[in-house]
Design a protein around this motif. Structure first.
Motif, PDB file in Angstrom:
ATOM      1  N   ILE A 341       0.835  -1.199   0.000  1.00 25.33           N
ATOM      2  CA  ILE A 341       0.000   0.000   0.000  1.00 25.33           C
ATOM      3  C   ILE A 341       0.876   1.258   0.000  1.00 25.33           C
ATOM      4  O   ILE A 341       0.617   2.222  -0.720  1.00 25.33           O
ATOM      5  CB  ILE A 341      -0.951  -0.002   1.215  1.00 25.33           C
ATOM      6  CG1 ILE A 341      -2.011  -1.093   1.055  1.00 25.33           C
ATOM      7  CG2 ILE A 341      -1.625   1.364   1.382  1.00 25.33           C
ATOM      8  CD1 ILE A 341      -2.870  -1.305   2.292  1.00 25.33           C
ATOM      9  N   LEU A 345       0.766   4.094  -2.891  1.00 20.48           N
ATOM     10  CA  LEU A 345       0.119   5.365  -2.553  1.00 20.48           C
ATOM     11  C   LEU A 345       1.049   6.382  -1.920  1.00 20.48           C
ATOM     12  O   LEU A 345       0.588   7.419  -1.432  1.00 20.48           O
ATOM     13  CB  LEU A 345      -1.076   5.104  -1.611  1.00 20.48           C
ATOM     14  CG  LEU A 345      -2.190   4.217  -2.145  1.00 20.48           C
ATOM     15  CD1 LEU A 345      -3.297   4.068  -1.105  1.00 20.48           C
ATOM     16  CD2 LEU A 345      -2.764   4.787  -3.447  1.00 20.48           C
ATOM     17  N   HIS A 348       0.532   9.721  -3.110  1.00 22.84           N
ATOM     18  CA  HIS A 348      -0.846  10.202  -3.004  1.00 22.84           C
ATOM     19  C   HIS A 348      -1.257  10.213  -1.532  1.00 22.84           C
ATOM     20  O   HIS A 348      -2.023   9.346  -1.081  1.00 22.84           O
ATOM     21  CB  HIS A 348      -1.786   9.317  -3.823  1.00 22.84           C
ATOM     22  CG  HIS A 348      -1.358   9.132  -5.245  1.00 22.84           C
ATOM     23  ND1 HIS A 348      -1.561  10.096  -6.220  1.00 22.84           N
ATOM     24  CD2 HIS A 348      -0.701   8.107  -5.860  1.00 22.84           C
ATOM     25  CE1 HIS A 348      -1.078   9.665  -7.371  1.00 22.84           C
ATOM     26  NE2 HIS A 348      -0.539   8.463  -7.189  1.00 22.84           N
ATOM     27  N   ILE A 350      -3.279  11.909   0.366  1.00 25.02           N
ATOM     28  CA  ILE A 350      -4.699  11.986   0.754  1.00 25.02           C
ATOM     29  C   ILE A 350      -5.341  10.603   0.658  1.00 25.02           C
ATOM     30  O   ILE A 350      -6.069  10.165   1.567  1.00 25.02           O
ATOM     31  CB  ILE A 350      -5.447  13.011  -0.118  1.00 25.02           C
ATOM     32  CG1 ILE A 350      -4.896  14.417   0.135  1.00 25.02           C
ATOM     33  CG2 ILE A 350      -6.948  12.964   0.178  1.00 25.02           C
ATOM     34  CD1 ILE A 350      -5.530  15.491  -0.726  1.00 25.02           C
ATOM     35  N   ALA A 351      -5.086   9.918  -0.459  1.00 27.05           N
ATOM     36  CA  ALA A 351      -5.631   8.570  -0.620  1.00 27.05           C
ATOM     37  C   ALA A 351      -5.066   7.628   0.434  1.00 27.05           C
ATOM     38  O   ALA A 351      -5.790   6.776   0.979  1.00 27.05           O
ATOM     39  CB  ALA A 351      -5.328   8.048  -2.027  1.00 27.05           C
ATOM     40  N   LEU A 352      -3.772   7.779   0.736  1.00 28.94           N
ATOM     41  CA  LEU A 352      -3.132   6.921   1.728  1.00 28.94           C
ATOM     42  C   LEU A 352      -3.743   7.132   3.116  1.00 28.94           C
ATOM     43  O   LEU A 352      -4.075   6.165   3.814  1.00 28.94           O
ATOM     44  CB  LEU A 352      -1.631   7.204   1.765  1.00 28.94           C
ATOM     45  CG  LEU A 352      -0.790   6.362   2.744  1.00 28.94           C
ATOM     46  CD1 LEU A 352      -0.931   4.880   2.444  1.00 28.94           C
ATOM     47  CD2 LEU A 352       0.681   6.780   2.664  1.00 28.94           C
ATOM     48  N   SER A 354      -6.699   8.350   3.817  1.00 29.22           N
ATOM     49  CA  SER A 354      -8.096   7.895   3.797  1.00 29.22           C
ATOM     50  C   SER A 354      -8.194   6.392   3.982  1.00 29.22           C
ATOM     51  O   SER A 354      -9.019   5.894   4.767  1.00 29.22           O
ATOM     52  CB  SER A 354      -8.760   8.318   2.487  1.00 29.22           C
ATOM     53  OG  SER A 354      -8.749   9.720   2.328  1.00 29.22           O
ATOM     54  N   LEU A 355      -7.344   5.651   3.256  1.00 35.90           N
ATOM     55  CA  LEU A 355      -7.372   4.195   3.372  1.00 35.90           C
ATOM     56  C   LEU A 355      -6.938   3.750   4.766  1.00 35.90           C
ATOM     57  O   LEU A 355      -7.575   2.880   5.377  1.00 35.90           O
ATOM     58  CB  LEU A 355      -6.462   3.578   2.307  1.00 35.90           C
ATOM     59  CG  LEU A 355      -6.350   2.046   2.330  1.00 35.90           C
ATOM     60  CD1 LEU A 355      -7.719   1.400   2.194  1.00 35.90           C
ATOM     61  CD2 LEU A 355      -5.411   1.559   1.233  1.00 35.90           C
TER      62      LEU A 355
END
Length: 454
Positions: A341, A345, A348, A350-352, A354-355
């Motif tokens: 992961i 990510l 990225h 923000i995506a990281l 969030s997940l």
């Protein structure tokens, strides 16, 4: 005599686990550095911290599966054989002149490293005193982490990169074999485990599944949030080995806390799980990344101890030794998933975040369920607690009476008067009680009794 036997077991376990983790962990780093001679940094991360960890998890699974199906009579010989094969593969991985060959031998090495870890975790589960397993594991891994850093210092901090380091690994392997060949005296804490032991409730299979998923998630969250590419490590002013040396701090603290109170170890582990969020938001600056890497390894010690001790407790209470390696197995799967992961990510954030936040919420929910079922069971009556303790350690009726009186603070003289027996008879039964519980004095009996029923 019982005290000397107990101390000998603890010393042998410290030597066996500490030396094994030292040479296998250092060999893993040497293999990672060797991969850099053939592959770009991004691929090295994938090969070592994703695929390599998956092969370690596979080795842990194979060992647990094999442990479930055979008697443990030949475990020392099996451990020696695994060590020799693992060292041979490590040498071949380092000495090979082809990238694909280095990769293949290295993955085989990781498979054996998983099996080796499964074996020494089973030794720990079977032989460690009940209230010392956390500290034995934490101190052993702390020893390995610090010595790995010291071993890297020659040749301007690049000794683990050199083929000559394998002479040092050979010495460690010989020492490990000598310790394993001595064998272990009889177990100190495995005489009579009952299926209704405290901390295992009446739904063990559900708890095992939830515990495995929780360990997977906490390891995944940590690895994803604290992922540092090998390229960044090479560019840093602080070596990977020095960062790992701080792992020892977390390991020792977590070992002490978990042996004192398992519930506190769980809380410490979950509190540390907030750190990956800080790493993601504060990272990106070289001088800060050095500090974050050091703190990341420190907090990782909290997870590393708790995930192992959680499943060792299941194994001890159920007398199912094949469960002992599963904490590290689920942890390695989570480490691999989290690193993947992080690789995907890292660019990225923000995506990281969030997940990781979604996984964190699920992990907290699972830990809350575990906490309630493992550490907040309805209090049993005093008589039920004594009966459960006596059944667990195969105590006689008279020894159970001693437990009840000792935990109420009575002296030998007061116990003798209460039971209408002589003080010499009290001392005789007390010696048997200490021997069966693996304790050295009445204070440890009281601590063990209270810890068992928290």
């Amino acid at each position: 005599m019982a005290n000397a036997k107990r101390n000998r077991i603890i010393f042998l376990l410290l030597c066996l686990i500490g030396l094994s983790f030292l040479w296998t962990g250092s060999s893993f780093l040497s293999w990672t550095y060797r991969l850099q001679d053939f592959y770009p940094a991004a691929q090295v991360d994938l090969f070592s911290e994703v695929i390599g960890y998956l092969f370690q998890a596979a080795g842990l699974f194979f060992y647990a599966w094999n442990e479930k199906r055979q008697l443990p009579s030949g475990r020392s010989a099996q451990f020696i054989l695994l060590t020799v094969i693992g060292f041979t593969l490590a040498c071949l991985a380092r000495l090979s002149a082809s990238g694909p060959v280095v990769l293949v031998f290295g993955l085989g090495m990781n498979l054996l490293f998983g099996m080796i870890a499964g074996c020494y975790l089973t030794f720990l589960c079977e032989r460690a005193p009940v209230n010392r397993a956390g500290l034995i594991f934490g101190a052993s891994y702390a020893f390995g982490s610090i010595c790995s850093f010291l071993l890297s210092l020659p040749e301007e901090g690049r000794f683990l990169h050199a083929a000559a380091v394998f002479a040092g690994y050979a010495v460690m392997v010989v020492l490990v074999i000598l310790v394993a060949a001595r064998g272990f005296p009889g177990g100190t804490n495995v005489p009579a485990f009952e299926t209704s032991a405290p901390g295992c409730s009446d739904q063990p299979h559900r708890l095992l599944v939830i515990a495995g998923l929780a360990v997977f998630l906490l390891s995944c969250i940590n690895s994803a949030g604290t992922y540092f590419p090998i390229a960044d490590v090479d560019a840093s002013s602080v070596s990977l080995e020095l960062s790992r040396a701080f792992y020892a701090v977390g390991l020792l603290v977590a070992g002490l806390v978990n042996d004192k109170k398992r519930a506190a170890g769980a809380v410490l582990c979950m509190a540390a799980l907030c750190f990956p969020f800080f790493t993601i938001t504060a990272g990106g600056h070289p001088e800060i990344d050095v500090l974050l890497r050091i703190l990341g390894y420190t907090f990782f010690g909290f997870y590393a101890v708790y995930r192992v001790i959680l499943f060792i407790d299941f194994a001890q209470y159920r007398h199912l030794l094949f469960l002992a390696p599963l904490g590290l197995l689920f942890g390695r799967l989570g480490d691999a998933a989290g690193t993947e992961i992080g690789i995907l990510l890292k660019a990225h954030p923000i995506a990281l975040v969030s997940l990781i936040a979604a996984l964190f919420v699920l992990c907290v929910f699972l830990f809350f369920y575990l906490f309630q079922n493992l550490y907040m069971q309805p209090a049993a009556s005093a008589q039920e607690r004594v009966q459960a303790f006596a059944a667990r350690f195969d105590l006689s009726a008279r020894e159970a009476e001693l437990v009840a009186l000792v935990t109420n603070g009575l002296t030998n003289k007061e116990i003798a008067e209460s039971l209408f027996i002589s003080e010499n008879t009290v001392k005789f039964h007390m010696r048997n009680l200490l021997k069966k519980t693996g304790c050295t004095n009445r204070s440890e009996v009281i601590h063990l009794f209270e810890e068992t029923h928290r």
